[in-house]
Motif scaffolding. Structure first.
Motif, PDB file in Angstrom:
ATOM      1  N   PRO A  23      -3.981 -11.600   7.741  1.00  0.00           N
ATOM      2  CA  PRO A  23      -4.470 -10.675   8.762  1.00  0.00           C
ATOM      3  C   PRO A  23      -5.742 -11.222   9.411  1.00  0.00           C
ATOM      4  O   PRO A  23      -6.285 -12.232   8.965  1.00  0.00           O
ATOM      5  CB  PRO A  23      -4.777  -9.415   7.965  1.00  0.00           C
ATOM      6  N   ARG A  77      -4.865  -7.716  -0.523  1.00  0.00           N
ATOM      7  CA  ARG A  77      -6.166  -7.775  -1.180  1.00  0.00           C
ATOM      8  C   ARG A  77      -7.272  -7.168  -0.325  1.00  0.00           C
ATOM      9  O   ARG A  77      -8.357  -6.895  -0.813  1.00  0.00           O
ATOM     10  CB  ARG A  77      -6.497  -9.198  -1.617  1.00  0.00           C
ATOM     11  N   TYR A  78      -7.022  -6.953   0.957  1.00  0.00           N
ATOM     12  CA  TYR A  78      -7.969  -6.205   1.794  1.00  0.00           C
ATOM     13  C   TYR A  78      -7.552  -4.746   1.917  1.00  0.00           C
ATOM     14  O   TYR A  78      -8.375  -3.846   1.985  1.00  0.00           O
ATOM     15  CB  TYR A  78      -8.045  -6.830   3.197  1.00  0.00           C
ATOM     16  N   ASP A  79      -6.245  -4.533   1.998  1.00  0.00           N
ATOM     17  CA  ASP A  79      -5.766  -3.189   2.318  1.00  0.00           C
ATOM     18  C   ASP A  79      -5.753  -2.238   1.124  1.00  0.00           C
ATOM     19  O   ASP A  79      -5.914  -1.029   1.301  1.00  0.00           O
ATOM     20  CB  ASP A  79      -4.368  -3.274   2.949  1.00  0.00           C
ATOM     21  N   ARG A  83     -10.793   3.295  -0.573  1.00  0.00           N
ATOM     22  CA  ARG A  83     -11.993   3.862   0.063  1.00  0.00           C
ATOM     23  C   ARG A  83     -11.621   5.061   0.931  1.00  0.00           C
ATOM     24  O   ARG A  83     -12.262   6.109   0.879  1.00  0.00           O
ATOM     25  CB  ARG A  83     -12.666   2.776   0.903  1.00  0.00           C
ATOM     26  N   LEU A  84     -10.532   4.925   1.739  1.00  0.00           N
ATOM     27  CA  LEU A  84     -10.133   6.006   2.643  1.00  0.00           C
ATOM     28  C   LEU A  84      -9.679   7.246   1.881  1.00  0.00           C
ATOM     29  O   LEU A  84      -9.834   8.369   2.345  1.00  0.00           O
ATOM     30  CB  LEU A  84      -9.002   5.538   3.570  1.00  0.00           C
ATOM     31  N   ARG A  85      -9.100   7.029   0.678  1.00  0.00           N
ATOM     32  CA  ARG A  85      -8.558   8.142  -0.099  1.00  0.00           C
ATOM     33  C   ARG A  85      -9.528   8.636  -1.182  1.00  0.00           C
ATOM     34  O   ARG A  85      -9.196   9.519  -1.959  1.00  0.00           O
ATOM     35  CB  ARG A  85      -7.240   7.712  -0.762  1.00  0.00           C
ATOM     36  N   VAL A  93       0.837  -1.202   0.000  1.00  0.00           N
ATOM     37  CA  VAL A  93       0.000   0.000   0.000  1.00  0.00           C
ATOM     38  C   VAL A  93       0.875   1.257   0.000  1.00  0.00           C
ATOM     39  O   VAL A  93       0.564   2.248  -0.662  1.00  0.00           O
ATOM     40  CB  VAL A  93      -0.965  -0.006   1.210  1.00  0.00           C
ATOM     41  N   ALA A 137      -9.244  -0.971   0.931  1.00  0.00           N
ATOM     42  CA  ALA A 137      -9.491  -0.092   2.088  1.00  0.00           C
ATOM     43  C   ALA A 137      -8.788   1.251   1.880  1.00  0.00           C
ATOM     44  O   ALA A 137      -9.355   2.314   2.168  1.00  0.00           O
ATOM     45  CB  ALA A 137      -9.013  -0.756   3.379  1.00  0.00           C
ATOM     46  N   TRP A 138      -7.566   1.218   1.346  1.00  0.00           N
ATOM     47  CA  TRP A 138      -6.838   2.464   1.047  1.00  0.00           C
ATOM     48  C   TRP A 138      -7.624   3.299   0.034  1.00  0.00           C
ATOM     49  O   TRP A 138      -7.781   4.517   0.199  1.00  0.00           O
ATOM     50  CB  TRP A 138      -5.442   2.129   0.509  1.00  0.00           C
ATOM     51  N   LEU A 188      -9.125  -1.505   6.942  1.00  0.00           N
ATOM     52  CA  LEU A 188      -7.680  -1.615   6.873  1.00  0.00           C
ATOM     53  C   LEU A 188      -7.188  -2.687   7.852  1.00  0.00           C
ATOM     54  O   LEU A 188      -7.533  -2.649   9.030  1.00  0.00           O
ATOM     55  CB  LEU A 188      -7.108  -0.256   7.254  1.00  0.00           C
ATOM     56  N   THR A 189      -6.373  -3.624   7.384  1.00  0.00           N
ATOM     57  CA  THR A 189      -5.886  -4.676   8.286  1.00  0.00           C
ATOM     58  C   THR A 189      -4.500  -4.364   8.828  1.00  0.00           C
ATOM     59  O   THR A 189      -4.099  -4.920   9.839  1.00  0.00           O
ATOM     60  CB  THR A 189      -5.834  -6.057   7.604  1.00  0.00           C
ATOM     61  N   ALA A 200      -2.493  -9.706   2.815  1.00  0.00           N
ATOM     62  CA  ALA A 200      -3.183  -8.543   3.397  1.00  0.00           C
ATOM     63  C   ALA A 200      -3.488  -7.499   2.324  1.00  0.00           C
ATOM     64  O   ALA A 200      -4.427  -6.711   2.474  1.00  0.00           O
ATOM     65  CB  ALA A 200      -2.344  -7.925   4.513  1.00  0.00           C
ATOM     66  N   GLY A 221     -13.914  -5.399   5.597  1.00  0.00           N
ATOM     67  CA  GLY A 221     -13.408  -4.546   4.522  1.00  0.00           C
ATOM     68  C   GLY A 221     -12.713  -3.305   5.047  1.00  0.00           C
ATOM     69  O   GLY A 221     -12.704  -2.264   4.387  1.00  0.00           O
TER      70      GLY A 221
END
Lengths: 85, 387
Positions: B336, A45-47, A53-55, A19, A50-51, B346-347, A43, B344
């Protein structure tokens, strides 16, 4: 202009480095740029989503690939985001 | 000969989920039961009968707090053993109805593994019901999966021990009423901290989570819920060989103690968690996860972007703070937390706190004072400023 997404190869790197590399690459790239991160770290494939979405960016695609010589036999993922912000 | 002496740094244990320090009442009861209840409670002499009386008293006390009948309460060797045995024994009893097991996606690993195991044994499959961003299953979705043909049982936690979110257990149980599909409720993260669930067919509670002794689990099974022993024959199929009488007695006494101050501790720790949520939000690029309102009073979890969870746990440990983490690499695995993944969120860079009754407001303020610096140091090591 585009010849497909720009590629960040983070295979072999552990979280959170995939990430971090993606974010570094995304810096100063224009809105609409598509970037594909390659990662062996599960990790990612989840992060990566998530990044995004957060950005405020969008996930475009997620592909899983079987391990090969290049990844020491480890499964890897290709995760594509489109910069929206 | 003299050595330079450095004072031992004060330790603050904020990783109390499933391993809280021993409650004073548990310690006292344990020692008392070592003197009076050391004998084998299955023997007929005076020493054995005294041990049996303590064990019976413990069952009765637990039943009193859980609001169930004494004969419905079982002691097991651990919370994990409770969950494994509950799944296996119910699945065996329900074999002719089918071998499928329905679970929420954020159940603890022991439930997911037991579900896989009994599904494989019964030639069924595990149906995993997804959760939303705060980690909650949809009651209707779980109920309709559980009401499908061929389902042996369903499992849903009372609340999630990693992120604190409460689950719609009562609604699911009501929907399954009359269907014959038993609902196993893992209350291992909530009993001792939150009001007791009343809607269940099997209920598992974990003494180690509220400051009771290790080496003991509590499982309540409604009398109408059929079970069939799934292991080798033993007088006690829920705890082959029997349980530790001092541990059972200490668990019961401490459960009564924590039931006494439940409301006060709910309010006190909820205020501390609110303070932590506020304090943590002041650090750049953090995501506090789990339901902000409908949650356990003492659990709070957050993830920092561009932070190595393992490095952060180590950094905080060095500063005197024990915290948990759901990030990969912190649990000796590359995967994780399945809870964070299913939500869904951040891990990486994850920190998980569960506040004990002994955690003070001062502990929280000191922690919040060191946290931003610890995060900044870990980020600096990765060179991520400005991303």
């Amino acid at each position: 202009m585009s010849a497909g997404p720009e590629v960040v190869d983070a295979r072999g790197l552990r979280c959170p480095l995939p990430v971090v590399r993606l974010a570094a690459h995304a810096k100063e790239r224009p809105r609409g740029t598509e970037i594909t991160v390659l990662a062996t770290d599960p990790a990612a494939r989840y992060d990566v989503p998530a990044w995004a979405r957060l950005r405020g960016h969008a996930m475009v695609a997620e592909e899983q690939h079987p391990g090969n010589d290049e990844t020491d036999g480890r499964t890897w993922w290709a995760l594509t985001v489109r910069l929206e912000d | 000969m003299t050595h330079p002496t450095s004072p031992t740094p004060a330790r603050t244990h904020l990783d109390n989920g499933g391993s809280a320090p021993l409650h004073p009442s548990a310690r006292q009861a344990f020692v008392q039961a070592l003197d009076e209840g050391w004998a084998d409670p299955r023997r007929l002499h005076a020493e054995g009968r005294r041990a049996a009386a303590l064990l019976d008293g413990a069952r009765e006390a637990v039943a009193g707090v859980l609001g169930t009948r004494t004969e419905e309460v079982r002691f097991t060797p651990s919370h994990t053993a409770s969950l494994h045995a509950a799944m296996a024994q119910v699945a065996r009893a329900r074999r002719r109805h089918g071998g499928d097991v329905v679970v929420g996606a954020v159940e603890r690993a022991a439930v997911l593994h037991a579900a896989d195991h009994v599904a494989a044994t019964g030639q069924g499959r595990r149906t995993t019901v997804p959760v939303d961003r705060v980690g909650r299953v949809d009651a209707d979705e779980l109920a309709s999966a559980a009401l499908a043909d061929g389902v042996a049982l369903a499992a849903l936690q009372d609340a999630n021990g990693e992120v604190g979110t409460r689950q719609p257990v009562a609604r699911v149980h009501a929907a399954l009423e009359g269907s014959g599909v038993p609902l196993l409720v893992d209350a291992g993260a909530s009993v001792g901290h939150a009001p007791l669930p009343t809607a269940w067919d099997l209920l598992a509670a974990d003494p180690a989570d509220w400051g009771g002794p290790r080496g003991l689990g509590i499982l309540a099974v409604r009398h109408r819920t059929r079970t069939v022993p799934a292991g080798p024959e033993d007088p006690d199929p829920w705890a082959p060989g029997g349980v530790s009488v001092p541990a059972a007695f200490a668990a019961a006494v401490s459960l009564q103690a924590v039931a006494q101050d439940l409301a006060a501790e709910d309010e006190r720790r909820r205020a501390l968690v609110d303070r932590i949520r506020d304090g943590v939000a002041g650090v750049p690029d953090v995501e506090v996860v789990g339901d902000p309102q409908d949650r356990l009073p003492h659990v709070v979890t957050f993830s920092f972007l561009y932070v190595d969870g393992e490095a952060l746990v180590t950094e905080l440990d060095r500063a005197g703070y024990a915290v948990g983490s759901g990030s990969a690499c912190t649990a000796g695995t590359l995967e994780p937390s399945h809870v964070l993944a299913a939500m869904g969120v951040l891990t990486h860079g994850n920190v998980r706190l569960a506040l004990d009754r002994s955690t003070t407001a001062e502990d929280v303020e000191r922690f919040l004072a060191v946290l931003p610096g610890a995060v900044a140091r870990v980020r600096d090591a990765l060179g991520v400023s400005g991303l």
